[in-house]
Design an enzyme around this catalytic site. Sequence first.
Site, PDB file in Angstrom:
ATOM      1  CG  HIS A  12      59.733  79.988   3.852  1.00 12.19           C
ATOM      2  ND1 HIS A  12      59.333  81.339   3.491  1.00 12.19           N
ATOM      3  CD2 HIS A  12      58.744  79.148   3.028  1.00 12.19           C
ATOM      4  CE1 HIS A  12      58.248  81.256   2.623  1.00 12.19           C
ATOM      5  NE2 HIS A  12      57.879  80.146   2.387  1.00 12.19           N
ATOM      6  NE  ARG A  47      59.352  88.707  -0.607  1.00 11.30           N
ATOM      7  CZ  ARG A  47      59.066  89.136   0.822  1.00 11.30           C
ATOM      8  NH1 ARG A  47      60.114  89.901   1.506  1.00 11.30           N
ATOM      9  NH2 ARG A  47      57.995  88.967   1.319  1.00 11.30           N
ATOM     10  CD  GLN A  55      58.157  83.105  -1.296  1.00 19.04           C
ATOM     11  OE1 GLN A  55      57.848  82.482  -0.217  1.00 19.04           O
ATOM     12  NE2 GLN A  55      57.693  84.082  -2.164  1.00 19.04           N
ATOM     13  CD  GLU A 112      54.972  77.808   1.698  1.00 17.46           C
ATOM     14  OE1 GLU A 112      55.397  78.650   2.682  1.00 17.46           O
ATOM     15  OE2 GLU A 112      55.580  77.655   0.591  1.00 17.46           O
ATOM     16  CG  HIS A 130      59.036  77.927  -2.829  1.00 15.32           C
ATOM     17  ND1 HIS A 130      60.022  78.084  -1.546  1.00 15.32           N
ATOM     18  CD2 HIS A 130      57.981  78.793  -2.502  1.00 15.32           C
ATOM     19  CE1 HIS A 130      59.274  78.727  -0.791  1.00 15.32           C
ATOM     20  NE2 HIS A 130      58.141  79.114  -1.217  1.00 15.32           N
TER      21      HIS A 130
END
Length: 415
Positions: free
Chosen positions: A98, A288, A96, A133, A269
């Site tokens: 972001h 994804r 996935q 993140e 990642h």
Amino acid sequence: MHELVGALRTYAWGSRTALAQLCGRPVPSAHPEAELWFGAHPADPAHIRVDGLQQSLLELVRADPQHELGAVAPTFGGRLPFLLKILAAEEPLSLQAHPSAKQAQAGFERENLARVPLDSPMRNYRDENHKPELVVALERFEALAGFRPPLRTVALLRALGVERLNPYADLLAAQPDSAGLRTLFTTWITLPQTALAAMLPKVLDGCVRYLAEKSEPNSGAKEFAAEARTTLELAEAYPGDAGVLAALLLNRITLQPGQGLFLSAGNLHAYLRGVGVEIMANSDNVLRGGLTPKHVDVPELLRVLDFEPNELPIVEAEPVDHTLDGSCSLRYRTPAPEFALRRFELAAGAVPVPIPRSGPGILLCTSGAVRLLQGADELRIAAGTAAWISAGDTVVHAAATGGPAQLFCACVGEL
């Protein structure tokens, strides 16, 4: 200062033991437990507990953002800008990435105009926020993240000794840059199923042979042993998935307890296994590309991916302060304005230490038990539980009770 009850998320890749043990509940749990969310995301907000009653943190913030968030309220539209989690992966998560803030806003608007329901499994953008993140390992934590420098990947592909991989190794050797990685990744992730079915078994045989071959004398462990084992594990968990091939292009990373990994927008990642504290911008946008039974949108993933090769640096905790009786505080530096994370190692019997923060904060205990002091008020939290500190609250001090304890403080980053 209020006790904060996390929202438990059950996914197939979660653990039946890790979160239950950490929180002192019976093992094994009824379902695989994957994440504990401590935040105010609309999908699953945590709840504060006052006099035996619970209230959604999301509702609390919405009711009085000025008091709860303080000066940062206008900057983040009256929303808590970060989401804190404990993550427990027993099996690999999806491959996935972001989106950036701009991509998230455009994607969210596009799917709204198309009238895709927010709770639809086909939805890519559940909000208009980006999602940088940071994950910090509580135990050994394994991950795939970021595209490996191309010539190292060429060496890996050649080491497996698979004839079907030779044209791809040659392609990348001739163009060892982000453009070459984009071409190879796109080719593999979009392979027709018949071609994938013919190729994958050969690659897996190559991994088995590579691991079975003896190393050269005095050479130590084989150079790509971890990558070969990971490929075999992914293929067992997700047979026939193009993500197994794509994973060959990513850095294989191992975090020891206390080490962190920061992921910016567009970074491909997949977390493999382990337990960690994760903090991110308050978003649930995930694109994804494979290794999952969930919705996969390869064209949209390709739109947001950053193919620049990079050996991602491990984020080491920087010591900030030590006390004479053994407690210490450590800081994890990231460029994200939405969040900042500190870790406190609290020694048994040590005097209470102040918990510095910017604006609102969440204090999460991950081992032992902690006594929080704010003026005349006291709150005790144990492993797996947390406390919400409003921006309007005064300084909080923390001390271990009974034995040593570990405490994380999440707050707003530098604007």
